[in-house]
Design a protein around this motif. Structure first.
Motif, PDB file in Angstrom:
ATOM      1  N   SER A  11      13.358  55.464 -49.480  1.00  0.00           N
ATOM      2  CA  SER A  11      11.876  54.870 -50.320  1.00  0.00           C
ATOM      3  C   SER A  11      12.176  53.943 -51.673  1.00  0.00           C
ATOM      4  N   THR A  12      11.782  52.896 -52.000  1.00  0.00           N
ATOM      5  CA  THR A  12      11.786  52.215 -53.186  1.00  0.00           C
ATOM      6  C   THR A  12      11.001  52.138 -54.024  1.00  0.00           C
ATOM      7  N   GLU A  13      11.234  51.827 -55.085  1.00  0.00           N
ATOM      8  CA  GLU A  13      10.066  51.329 -56.295  1.00  0.00           C
ATOM      9  C   GLU A  13       9.351  50.415 -56.350  1.00  0.00           C
ATOM     10  N   GLN A  14      10.026  49.227 -56.145  1.00  0.00           N
ATOM     11  CA  GLN A  14       9.986  47.484 -56.271  1.00  0.00           C
ATOM     12  C   GLN A  14       8.180  47.712 -56.247  1.00  0.00           C
ATOM     13  N   ILE A  15       7.762  47.758 -54.613  1.00  0.00           N
ATOM     14  CA  ILE A  15       6.847  47.871 -54.241  1.00  0.00           C
ATOM     15  C   ILE A  15       5.986  48.174 -54.685  1.00  0.00           C
ATOM     16  N   GLY A  16       6.235  49.762 -54.927  1.00  0.00           N
ATOM     17  CA  GLY A  16       5.276  50.236 -56.611  1.00  0.00           C
ATOM     18  C   GLY A  16       4.621  49.756 -58.120  1.00  0.00           C
ATOM     19  N   LEU A  74       6.429  36.582 -56.635  1.00  0.00           N
ATOM     20  CA  LEU A  74       5.003  36.090 -56.919  1.00  0.00           C
ATOM     21  C   LEU A  74       4.704  37.542 -57.669  1.00  0.00           C
ATOM     22  N   GLY A  75       5.020  38.700 -58.314  1.00  0.00           N
ATOM     23  CA  GLY A  75       4.654  39.938 -58.484  1.00  0.00           C
ATOM     24  C   GLY A  75       4.657  39.622 -60.052  1.00  0.00           C
ATOM     25  N   SER A  76       6.127  38.414 -60.548  1.00  0.00           N
ATOM     26  CA  SER A  76       6.052  38.813 -62.071  1.00  0.00           C
ATOM     27  C   SER A  76       5.379  37.743 -62.469  1.00  0.00           C
ATOM     28  N   PHE A  77       5.143  36.816 -61.039  1.00  0.00           N
ATOM     29  CA  PHE A  77       3.743  35.470 -61.372  1.00  0.00           C
ATOM     30  C   PHE A  77       2.209  36.446 -62.201  1.00  0.00           C
ATOM     31  N   GLY A  78       2.249  37.453 -60.708  1.00  0.00           N
ATOM     32  CA  GLY A  78       0.399  37.707 -60.926  1.00  0.00           C
ATOM     33  C   GLY A  78       0.397  38.261 -62.336  1.00  0.00           C
ATOM     34  N   VAL A  90       4.561  41.084 -50.293  1.00  0.00           N
ATOM     35  CA  VAL A  90       4.693  41.474 -52.305  1.00  0.00           C
ATOM     36  C   VAL A  90       3.689  42.653 -52.735  1.00  0.00           C
ATOM     37  N   THR A  91       2.101  41.794 -52.143  1.00  0.00           N
ATOM     38  CA  THR A  91       0.888  42.678 -52.389  1.00  0.00           C
ATOM     39  C   THR A  91       0.090  43.742 -51.152  1.00  0.00           C
ATOM     40  N   LEU A 144      -0.128  43.710 -47.572  1.00  0.00           N
ATOM     41  CA  LEU A 144      -0.557  43.368 -46.820  1.00  0.00           C
ATOM     42  C   LEU A 144      -0.002  43.719 -45.260  1.00  0.00           C
ATOM     43  N   ILE A 145       1.003  43.389 -45.391  1.00  0.00           N
ATOM     44  CA  ILE A 145       1.903  43.641 -44.257  1.00  0.00           C
ATOM     45  C   ILE A 145       4.070  43.730 -44.716  1.00  0.00           C
ATOM     46  N   PRO A 146       4.455  44.629 -43.587  1.00  0.00           N
ATOM     47  CA  PRO A 146       5.610  45.368 -44.304  1.00  0.00           C
ATOM     48  C   PRO A 146       6.521  44.164 -44.654  1.00  0.00           C
ATOM     49  N   LEU A 147       7.535  44.395 -45.960  1.00  0.00           N
ATOM     50  CA  LEU A 147       7.782  43.771 -46.594  1.00  0.00           C
ATOM     51  C   LEU A 147       8.950  43.185 -45.632  1.00  0.00           C
ATOM     52  N   THR A 148       9.315  41.581 -46.017  1.00  0.00           N
ATOM     53  CA  THR A 148      10.138  41.061 -44.804  1.00  0.00           C
ATOM     54  C   THR A 148      12.133  40.419 -45.106  1.00  0.00           C
ATOM     55  N   GLY A 149      11.960  40.291 -46.672  1.00  0.00           N
ATOM     56  CA  GLY A 149      13.284  40.070 -47.524  1.00  0.00           C
ATOM     57  C   GLY A 149      13.084  38.735 -47.795  1.00  0.00           C
ATOM     58  N   MET A 150      11.925  38.017 -47.403  1.00  0.00           N
ATOM     59  CA  MET A 150      11.863  36.450 -47.573  1.00  0.00           C
ATOM     60  C   MET A 150      12.271  35.968 -48.832  1.00  0.00           C
ATOM     61  N   THR A 151      12.318  34.292 -48.744  1.00  0.00           N
ATOM     62  CA  THR A 151      11.934  34.320 -50.324  1.00  0.00           C
ATOM     63  C   THR A 151      11.072  33.819 -50.388  1.00  0.00           C
ATOM     64  N   MET A 152      10.755  33.459 -51.764  1.00  0.00           N
ATOM     65  CA  MET A 152       8.925  32.274 -51.735  1.00  0.00           C
ATOM     66  C   MET A 152       9.716  30.639 -52.150  1.00  0.00           C
ATOM     67  N   PRO A 153       8.866  30.358 -51.199  1.00  0.00           N
ATOM     68  CA  PRO A 153       9.583  28.384 -50.982  1.00  0.00           C
ATOM     69  C   PRO A 153       8.876  28.166 -52.858  1.00  0.00           C
ATOM     70  N   PHE A 154      10.617  27.708 -52.936  1.00  0.00           N
ATOM     71  CA  PHE A 154      10.548  26.562 -54.746  1.00  0.00           C
ATOM     72  C   PHE A 154      10.560  27.638 -55.181  1.00  0.00           C
ATOM     73  N   LEU A 155       9.624  28.360 -55.309  1.00  0.00           N
ATOM     74  CA  LEU A 155       9.678  29.413 -56.460  1.00  0.00           C
ATOM     75  C   LEU A 155      10.518  30.543 -56.708  1.00  0.00           C
ATOM     76  N   ALA A 156      11.231  31.576 -55.676  1.00  0.00           N
ATOM     77  CA  ALA A 156      12.091  32.281 -55.183  1.00  0.00           C
ATOM     78  C   ALA A 156      13.582  31.717 -56.309  1.00  0.00           C
ATOM     79  N   GLN A 157      13.969  32.761 -56.900  1.00  0.00           N
ATOM     80  CA  GLN A 157      15.955  32.640 -56.813  1.00  0.00           C
ATOM     81  C   GLN A 157      16.666  32.950 -55.700  1.00  0.00           C
ATOM     82  N   GLY A 158      17.157  31.751 -54.587  1.00  0.00           N
ATOM     83  CA  GLY A 158      17.922  31.501 -53.801  1.00  0.00           C
ATOM     84  C   GLY A 158      17.784  30.126 -53.675  1.00  0.00           C
ATOM     85  N   GLY A 159      19.014  29.901 -52.929  1.00  0.00           N
ATOM     86  CA  GLY A 159      19.904  28.281 -53.255  1.00  0.00           C
ATOM     87  C   GLY A 159      19.617  27.802 -51.572  1.00  0.00           C
ATOM     88  N   SER A 160      19.672  28.798 -50.328  1.00  0.00           N
ATOM     89  CA  SER A 160      19.991  28.027 -49.505  1.00  0.00           C
ATOM     90  C   SER A 160      18.017  28.371 -49.289  1.00  0.00           C
TER      91      SER A 160
END
Length: 487
Positions: free
Chosen positions: A337-342, A376-380, A436-437, A439-455
């Motif tokens: 289990s993970t605390e991050q979604i909660g 998105l949680g940080s922005f929210g 993140v919200t 609605l669906i299971p977490l996928t592990g992808m990054t939010m375009p332009f906003l999230a940390q991730g060079g690729s």
């Protein structure tokens, strides 16, 4: 036919009211066919420049806001940050003026604004990262990757003279994309990857090839479907009000379905699998206009997800976390289990309608994921529901302008490529925001332009560049042959 009419010939298309023509007279006694390039057609580059100034100013003000909120003073590097971001945007704009003068004026400012806001939030979370172990600074690296992304954007604008050249590499694109998708399975995953094999690592350097594969796959799908759309549109029988495709026409979608399942099994990458399969089904529907493909695609998607969820522990864990996001806070939390979604859901609740204000939230408690998967949680929390609606509106504008480019494109390949790129962008936003919200299971992808991730940031700048090249071709005034009668 639907709005996306793919029946136009190469270079053809109906001339619209926004493509005026200039007819010049001919010398008496001569008859000729002359091609005249219209003059005076607005290209909206000045509009783009004004919007770019706004897109640079907003992140600078956000940067100042964070500094005042956290340190009671303006950040020491605010002027350097603003000058650097403004210089990058200006160079990209100048490249647009020279090599894509008729392209859409909104896409570059939208990408700049989203990228700038992401940099500000990553820097804000870096400052709070001192309180948590492992929450290493990432703003400097993200700024470097953003500069590389804009450099690639400029490179695509300058080097790619005509987007139709990409059609020549249809099957080469398929081979390259499959290699990129399969490569991470042969590299060991680390503990912090939580079982997903989606990175290729060389020491401290890492790359996520799936971000680039989505663009290359779109090129393949556009080229393949442009040639095969007539055969795929045929129906053999009618069942329950739907025209079901023939068995041999199901071949491509079955192959794509199997490949997406293999990605799930060997790399446990739910997000890339969903994006890969969903992209193909959307483009298939646009090319054939057959609702039956959507139905078949959904059935195969749900069937494959159910099959893998029962056999792959990592995917099952993510589904369990989606069903009970607060399980990690119980007295006896289940394994995995993970605390991050909660914590993210609590951050959304803490933000309310207007947010706590930039620099005044506590979303750093989500730890390192606050800057990547869960930004998105940080922005929210700090911008509230109002700020989230504004962010989603920016993403919706990117997708809308991409689809508008598809409608205006004069060649079938350009239409399908623009639809595919816009759909890939929209699907990625949906699966990240949905995960993140809750609605669906977490996928592990990054939010375009906003999230940390060079690729991610580099690949999405390349995606915008391709859309702009198609837009330039679609909006460019067409030359008109004129005839002068012999007098």
């Amino acid at each position: 036919m639907s709005t996306f009419d793919l029946s136009s010939s190469h270079g053809g298309g109906r001339r619209g009211a926004d493509r005026p023509s200039v007819r010049s007279g001919m010398r008496p006694g001569r008859r000729a066919n002359t091609t005249i390039t219209p003059q005076g057609t607005p290209n909206r580059r000045n509009t783009e420049l004004v919007l770019l100034a706004f897109a640079v100013l907003v992140p600078i003000l956000a940067y100042a806001n964070v500094g005042l909120a956290m340190d009671n003073r303006l950040p020491a590097g605010m002027l350097a940050y603003g000058a650097g971001m403004g210089a990058l945007a200006l160079v990209a704009h100048l490249a647009m003026r020279r090599f894509a003068p008729y392209a859409d004026p909104l896409l570059l400012p939208l990408g700049t604004l989203l990228n700038g806001l992401g940099l500000v939030m990553i820097w804000r979370l870096d400052k709070a990262g001192k309180l948590l172990r492992g929450n290493f600074p990432a703003a400097a690296n993200q700024l470097m990757w953003s500069a590389l992304g804009i450099a690639l954007f400029i490179g695509v604008i300058v080097v790619l003279k005509d987007h139709r050249i990409l059609q020549r590499y249809t099957y080469i694109s398929m081979a390259v994309a499959l290699v990129l998708l399969a490569a991470p399975a042969f590299f060991p995953s680390r503990a912090e990857d939580f079982g997903a094999k989606i990175w290729i690592r060389f020491g401290s350097f890492s790359i996520q090839p799936g971000e680039f594969a989505k663009i290359i796959l779109t090129v393949f799908f556009a080229g393949y479907l442009m040639v095969k759309r007539d055969a795929l549109a045929l129906a053999s029988r009618r069942f329950m009000g739907l025209y079901l495709p023939r068995g041999r026409d199901l071949g491509p979608i079955i192959v794509v379905w199997l490949l997406s399942i293999l990605i799930l099994v060997f790399e446990t990458d739910l997000g890339t699998s969903f994006l890969f399969f969903g992209l193909f089904v959307v483009m298939l529907y646009v090319a054939t206009e057959r609702t039956s493909w959507i139905v078949v695609g959904l059935l195969l998607s749900f069937g494959g997800a159910a099959l893998v969820a029962t056999s792959e522990s990592h995917v099952k864990t993510r589904i369990d976390a989606w069903l009970d996001p607060m399980a990690a806070f119980s007295p006896h939390p289940p394994p995995g289990s993970t605390e991050q979604i909660g914590q993210t859901l609590m951050a959304f609740g803490s933000g309310g309608v207007t947010g706590t204000g930039l620099g005044q939230g506590r979303s750093w408690l989500i730890q390192f994921a606050a800057k990547s998967d869960f930004i998105l949680g940080s922005f929210g929390e700090e911008l509230g529901l109002t700020g989230m609606m504004a962010l989603f509106l920016l993403y919706a504008l990117v997708v809308q302008r991409g689809l508008r480019t598809a409608v205006a494109a004069r060649d079938p390949f350009g239409k399908l490529l623009a639809v595919g790129l816009s759909s890939a962008f929209a699907l990625q936003v949906f699966v990240v925001a949905g995960g993140v919200t809750g609605l669906i299971p977490l996928t592990g992808m990054t939010m375009p332009f906003l999230a940390q991730g060079g690729s991610s940031v580099v690949a999405n700048w390349a995606l915008l560049a391709l859309l702009l090249k198609i837009s330039d071709s679609a909006r460019r005034p067409s030359a008109e042959p004129t005839q002068a009668a012999q007098s």
